[in-house]
Design an enzyme around this catalytic site. Structure first.
Site, PDB file in Angstrom:
ATOM      1  N   SER A   1      96.945 -22.815  26.506  1.00 35.10           N
ATOM      2  CA  SER A   1      98.169 -22.605  25.736  1.00 35.10           C
ATOM      3  C   SER A   1      98.519 -21.143  25.495  1.00 35.10           C
ATOM      4  O   SER A   1      99.680 -20.824  25.294  1.00 35.10           O
ATOM      5  CB  SER A   1      98.090 -23.365  24.412  1.00 35.10           C
TER       6      SER A   1
ATOM      7  N   LYS B   1     106.319 -30.691  22.550  1.00 38.21           N
ATOM      8  CA  LYS B   1     106.572 -29.562  23.449  1.00 38.21           C
ATOM      9  C   LYS B   1     107.643 -29.959  24.467  1.00 38.21           C
ATOM     10  O   LYS B   1     108.794 -30.079  24.095  1.00 38.21           O
ATOM     11  CB  LYS B   1     105.249 -29.103  24.037  1.00 38.21           C
TER      12      LYS B   1
ATOM     13  N   HIS C   1     100.646 -28.743  27.413  1.00 43.86           N
ATOM     14  CA  HIS C   1     101.647 -27.845  28.011  1.00 43.86           C
ATOM     15  C   HIS C   1     101.964 -28.172  29.466  1.00 43.86           C
ATOM     16  O   HIS C   1     102.765 -27.489  30.089  1.00 43.86           O
ATOM     17  CB  HIS C   1     101.178 -26.389  27.903  1.00 43.86           C
TER      18      HIS C   1
END
Ligand SMILES: *Cc1c(COP(=O)(O)O)cnc(C)c1O
Length: 386
Positions: free
Chosen positions: A176, A236, A204
């Protein structure tokens, strides 16, 4: 700590250049925020596909069943048809037998690790794993071995020393704060040879990596037999909120029975589940968002290297610029803000000491013009003097 020590401890944090301040921001669009009466271009959000304010995601959220709260945990009366449908769709999307929703990624990681490992077991984690994965190991009470970042030999050494039968290898899919990918094929081999579980947190990668947005596992063509435990987050690239775990029928059923952060907490609002179903449809149907992102990343990397900036080895929308000292990183972030650009400075303990950085992230909603503006301002900061 004694209650009288609080103010001294706060001063200490400030003296180390580690004091963190929240900025009060209001979202204006996918890539713009309002801050103290000014518009700022946002280059530090994780809304990689620009879905957080997509009209169909917003419409699904607004059109969901009456009421806001789910009213109870999943095992009491909080598990709605919206949650259930989303779980089925996420299982199908990730190519796994089953999926279960958690209220946040942090809670999913605590819950999974502490359900699957305990005293007497060993957990192996990449040094740069997300804090929630390390905290999960602490909560489990298992023995934690951290291996060098992305270094499968270092992991192999620890696995060879391990005398316990219960072994769990845990890694971020995309790291990340660095943006690089875990060496999953090698991790699969090492885990399999040592008869260890392998858990990947692809917070991610999902939505972003792989032609179909199925994350790092799609990128490496790995399935449920290779990586039995997959964690994904919804706050996200999905642009909503929450998280899920996907895997075998038995794994998911065991988590429903035993993961304390699943059992003892209120289910997500059903409207969040409906909004996430809408964003999943877009992730599947609009690959152009990933193409757009790839184009921006390539343009940024070319431009930034021409400026002599220190980039990391990342092909993902996470493009950190390493500065080094905490104060210099904070000053660079401040200067960018003066110029109307929001880029957060990331400092220890989030990243190793001496590697404070600007963490630049891109969204499919950014334009090339906006990216060029970022490069133009970065050029004026003279960050290349290293
Ligand atoms: C953001 C993140 C989490 C936490 O997810 P939340 O839903 O925000 O709690 C977990 N793991 C990784 C790798 C993350 O980047």
């Amino acid at each position: 700590m004694k209650p009288q020590e609080l103010s001294a401890r706060l001063r200490e944090i400030e003296d180390q250049g580690l004091y963190r301040r929240r900025r009060v921001l209001d979202r204006l669009s996918g890539v713009e925020v309002a801050h103290e009466g000014r518009r700022l271009l946002n280059f530090c959000s994780n809304d990689y596909l620009g879905l957080a304010d997509h009209p169909s995601v917003v419409a699904a959220f607004r059109g969901a069943a009456p009421g806001v709260g789910s009213g109870a945990s999943h095992l009491v009366s909080g598990h709605s048809s919206a949650h259930h449908a989303l779980e089925e769709e996420l299982a199908e999307f990730t190519g796994r037998e089953r999926a279960v929703l958690f209220s946040t990624g942090y809670m999913a990681n605590l819950g999974v690790i502490s359900a699957l490992a305990g005293r007497g077991d060993w957990i192996f984690e990449d040094r740069l794993n997300h804090a929630s994965l390390l905290d999960g190991a602490a909560l489990a009470g298992a023995r934690l071995k951290r291996y060098r970042h992305g270094d499968v030999e270092s992991l192999g050494g620890s696995l060879a020393e391990c005398s316990a039968e219960g072994r769990l290898v845990v890694t971020d899919g995309v790291f990340s704060m660095d943006g690089d990918l875990a060496p999953l094929p090698e991790l699969v081999r090492a885990s399999r040879n040592a008869n260890a579980w392998l858990m990947v947190d692809d917070a991610h990668g999902l939505g972003v990596i792989g032609a179909g947005g199925r994350g790092v596992l799609e990128h490496y063509a790995l399935g449920q037999e290779d990586v039995p435990i997959l964690v994904g987050t919804l706050g996200k690239a999905f642009g909503t909120f929450g998280a899920f775990v996907a895997g075998s029928r038995d794994l998911i059923e065991f988590l429903i029975q035993r993961a304390r952060t699943y059992i003892y907490t209120t289910a997500l609002p059903p409207a969040v589940a409906e909004a996430t179903r809408a964003s999943l449809r877009i992730i599947r149907q609009e690959p152009w968002r990933r193409d757009q992102l790839r184009g921006l990343i390539a343009r940024f990397r070319t431009g930034a290297s021409q400026l002599g900036l220190r980039l990391m080895d990342s092909d993902t929308p996470i493009q950190p610029i390493v500065i080094g000292s905490n104060e210099a990183a904070t000053a660079a972030s401040g200067a960018l803000m003066e110029a109307g650009l929001l880029v957060s400075a990331i400092r220890p303990p989030t990243v190793p000491a001496g590697t404070a950085r600007l963490r630049v992230t891109f969204s499919a909603a950014h334009t090339e013009g906006q990216l060029d503006r970022l490069l133009e301002v970065l050029d004026t900061l003279k960050l290349n003097a290293s």
